[in-house]
Design a protein around this motif. Structure first.
Motif, PDB file in Angstrom:
ATOM      1  N   UNK A  91       0.831  -1.209   0.000  1.00 17.36           N
ATOM      2  CA  UNK A  91       0.000   0.000   0.000  1.00 17.36           C
ATOM      3  C   UNK A  91       0.865   1.259   0.000  1.00 17.36           C
ATOM      4  N   UNK A  92       1.949   1.241   0.785  1.00 18.57           N
ATOM      5  CA  UNK A  92       2.836   2.406   0.821  1.00 18.57           C
ATOM      6  C   UNK A  92       3.516   2.617  -0.537  1.00 18.57           C
ATOM      7  N   UNK A  93       3.946   1.532  -1.202  1.00  9.58           N
ATOM      8  CA  UNK A  93       4.577   1.668  -2.517  1.00  9.58           C
ATOM      9  C   UNK A  93       3.575   2.190  -3.538  1.00  9.58           C
ATOM     10  N   UNK A  94       2.328   1.770  -3.429  1.00  4.65           N
ATOM     11  CA  UNK A  94       1.304   2.271  -4.357  1.00  4.65           C
ATOM     12  C   UNK A  94       1.032   3.748  -4.118  1.00  4.65           C
ATOM     13  N   UNK A  95       1.005   4.161  -2.865  1.00  6.25           N
ATOM     14  CA  UNK A  95       0.770   5.569  -2.558  1.00  6.25           C
ATOM     15  C   UNK A  95       1.909   6.453  -3.045  1.00  6.25           C
ATOM     16  N   UNK A  96       3.128   5.907  -3.101  1.00  5.72           N
ATOM     17  CA  UNK A  96       4.282   6.675  -3.582  1.00  5.72           C
ATOM     18  C   UNK A  96       4.471   6.532  -5.094  1.00  5.72           C
ATOM     19  N   UNK A  97       3.491   5.909  -5.780  1.00  4.75           N
ATOM     20  CA  UNK A  97       3.548   5.703  -7.234  1.00  4.75           C
ATOM     21  C   UNK A  97       4.707   4.808  -7.652  1.00  4.75           C
ATOM     22  N   UNK A  98       5.156   3.950  -6.750  1.00  2.00           N
ATOM     23  CA  UNK A  98       6.176   2.968  -7.103  1.00  2.00           C
ATOM     24  C   UNK A  98       5.559   1.699  -7.701  1.00  2.00           C
ATOM     25  N   UNK A  99       4.269   1.534  -7.535  1.00  2.00           N
ATOM     26  CA  UNK A  99       3.541   0.409  -8.108  1.00  2.00           C
ATOM     27  C   UNK A  99       2.317   0.935  -8.825  1.00  2.00           C
ATOM     28  N   UNK A 100       2.050   0.375 -10.002  1.00  4.41           N
ATOM     29  CA  UNK A 100       0.838   0.758 -10.710  1.00  4.41           C
ATOM     30  C   UNK A 100      -0.379   0.138 -10.022  1.00  4.41           C
ATOM     31  N   UNK A 101      -1.537   0.587 -10.431  1.00  7.81           N
ATOM     32  CA  UNK A 101      -2.770   0.074  -9.826  1.00  7.81           C
ATOM     33  C   UNK A 101      -2.942  -1.409 -10.121  1.00  7.81           C
ATOM     34  N   UNK A 102      -2.622  -1.815 -11.350  1.00 10.02           N
ATOM     35  CA  UNK A 102      -2.763  -3.225 -11.720  1.00 10.02           C
ATOM     36  C   UNK A 102      -1.751  -4.093 -10.976  1.00 10.02           C
ATOM     37  N   UNK A 103      -0.499  -3.619 -10.872  1.00 12.92           N
ATOM     38  CA  UNK A 103       0.516  -4.389 -10.161  1.00 12.92           C
ATOM     39  C   UNK A 103       0.183  -4.487  -8.680  1.00 12.92           C
ATOM     40  N   UNK A 104      -0.348  -3.413  -8.108  1.00 11.25           N
ATOM     41  CA  UNK A 104      -0.724  -3.438  -6.689  1.00 11.25           C
ATOM     42  C   UNK A 104      -1.837  -4.451  -6.444  1.00 11.25           C
TER      43      UNK A 104
END
Length: 460
Positions: free
Chosen positions: A330-343
């Motif tokens: 969740x933290x990586x997704x919030x920092x845009x390190x993971x795309x929505x699909x990858x998350x």
């Protein structure tokens, strides 16, 4: 200019560089289909005519190869000019940081593509070498005298248990563990689901027939979307005909052909009901190994009691690990390190504890077991796939990397002149290699390799 223009130029540049890389590998490894093979319908040819015919075919093959090579060179020169033009245009309309980010993504994609091309090339070379060696063995194979006793075939069933197997059980296990016995009846639920999946696939193929190809993300959850029906009448007619023909068959009275003799069918029931043996594939080779259950448990506990490699726990940590991993995702997704699909792909749902099992090493004394951790459904299953996608392309860059046996033979031949005649080739084996690798040192080595490769996203 707009962000869409930058993305469009970036996609064109990436596709052009990938195409140039494919063409460059095509010039290094000419397809074997360019070797012209044709025999005239004149029966057997005399020796002079056969020699002249083969020389003509050989020169034709060389001409085709020369034409293909020249065409690839012309295309590569054109690609390089277009690449220079696109790079200059992209640099002029976006910032330096954005341009470097685009370059990093393109380089990462080219590294993955190069790994795929190298694997294909090594596979083709390996098959060619095997075909030549097989042809040579067939050509110089000596006939075994008829009076000599034939050698006994090597057994594919190794019984390490104190129990004795019947002949039918041995014959059944010799078919290997991937043999699929014919089911006695048709499972109507599975048949209906298979038909539904098949109809969905052909409707998807028709629905996206005219769509332009897209570069999908490597990590995403499979969609369950079903295209609308009745778009193409002929397709729906085909679906109705197939469904009608299958439903008209009375599967309850239709008798399927059994691919097992009666004795082996009974042996299958007996082996499935037995609780005193464990049946596993051998660690190396294609043998099937039968072990006593207590013997298998003793070997597993012998390895697990080694507290140098394993640590006993009072409780199952799967729940705690799942929460920590999900929080990190969740933290990586919030920092845009993971795309929505990858998350969504990496997020955890109904995780279970990984399973430990052994594969017997029949090629070693006392037949120890190779420990295997089955991570299917565990918290780190999809994360392992995600990390492996970044590490796998780096493997061929390691100096000690060996793809397969033909690759090893080519490397040995390449250093043949550097090795003195008195040298002796030796090998060594490491006991419990993977369990003895320090996790901290392994993480540090992987991080260093990713950093040297120019990896930027997601951050190490």
């Amino acid at each position: 200019m707009s962000n869409q223009s930058c993305v469009r130029l970036f996609q064109e540049l990436r596709k052009l560089k990938e195409k140039a890389l494919r063409y460059s590998y095509l010039t290094r490894f000419i397809p074997t289909r360019l070797q012209v093979k044709f025999d005239p319908a004149l029966g057997s040819l005399c020796t002079p005519l056969r020699r002249q015919w083969n020389n003509t075919l050989h020169s034709t093959s060389l001409s085709l190869i020369r034409i293909l090579t020249e065409h690839c060179d012309v295309c590569l020169n054109s690609f390089n000019r277009d690449i220079s033009y696109l790079e200059a245009e992209l640099r002029s309309i976006c910032s330096s940081a954005r341009f470097e980010q685009f370059n990093s993504e393109i380089d990462a994609g080219l590294t993955k593509l190069e790994y795929v091309l190298i694997s294909r090339r090594n596979g083709k070379i390996g098959r060619l070498v095997f075909k030549q060696q097989h042809h040579r063995r067939r050509r110089f194979k000596r006939n075994v005298p008829t009076e000599a006793e034939p050698s006994a075939p090597q057994s594919t069933v190794i019984n390490l248990s104190p129990c004795t197997l019947s002949d039918a059980e041995n014959d059944l296990l010799s078919k290997r563990l991937n043999f699929c016995p014919t089911p006695p009846t048709v499972n109507q639920a599975e048949l209906s689901q298979d038909l539904t999946d098949y109809y969905r696939r052909i409707r998807l193929r028709e629905f996206f027939l005219d769509s332009s190809p897209m570069d999908p993300e490597p990590f995403y959850c499979k969609s369950k979307w079903v295209p609308p029906k009745n778009r193409v009448p002929s397709l729906e007619t085909y679906v109705q005909v197939v469904s009608s023909q299958i439903n008209s068959n009375d599967h309850s009275t239709h008798r399927t052909h059994d691919n097992l003799p009666r004795e082996e069918r009974e042996a299958l029931k007996t082996l499935r009901a037995r609780k005193d043996i464990i049946i596993k594939p051998a660690d190396k080779g294609s043998a099937v190994v039968v072990m006593g259950r207590q013997q298998y448990i003793d070997e597993a506990m012998r390895q697990l009691n080694n507290q140098t490699n394993y640590k006993p726990l009072d409780t199952d940590p799967t729940g705690t690990l799942s929460k920590e991993i999900q929080q990190t995702l969740d933290e990586m997704h919030d920092r845009d390190n993971l795309s929505k699909k990858a998350h969504k792909f990496l997020s955890l749902v109904d995780c279970r504890t990984a399973r430990f099992y052994l594969l017997p090493k029949i090629h070693k004394p006392d037949n120890p077991g190779r420990p295997i951790i089955s991570g299917n459904g565990s918290p780190t299953e999809n994360i392992s796939l995600f990390v492996d996608s970044f590490l796998k392309p780096l493997m061929p860059q390691i100096p000690s990397y060996i793809h397969d046996t033909p690759d090893f033979l080519r490397k040995i031949a390449g250093i043949q002149k550097q090795v003195p005649n008195t040298a002796i080739i030796g090998t060594f084996d490491v006991t419990s290699l993977y369990t003895n690798i320090s996790q901290d040192e392994g993480i540090a080595a992987c991080s260093s390799a990713l950093a040297k490769s120019g990896h930027t996203s997601p951050p190490i």
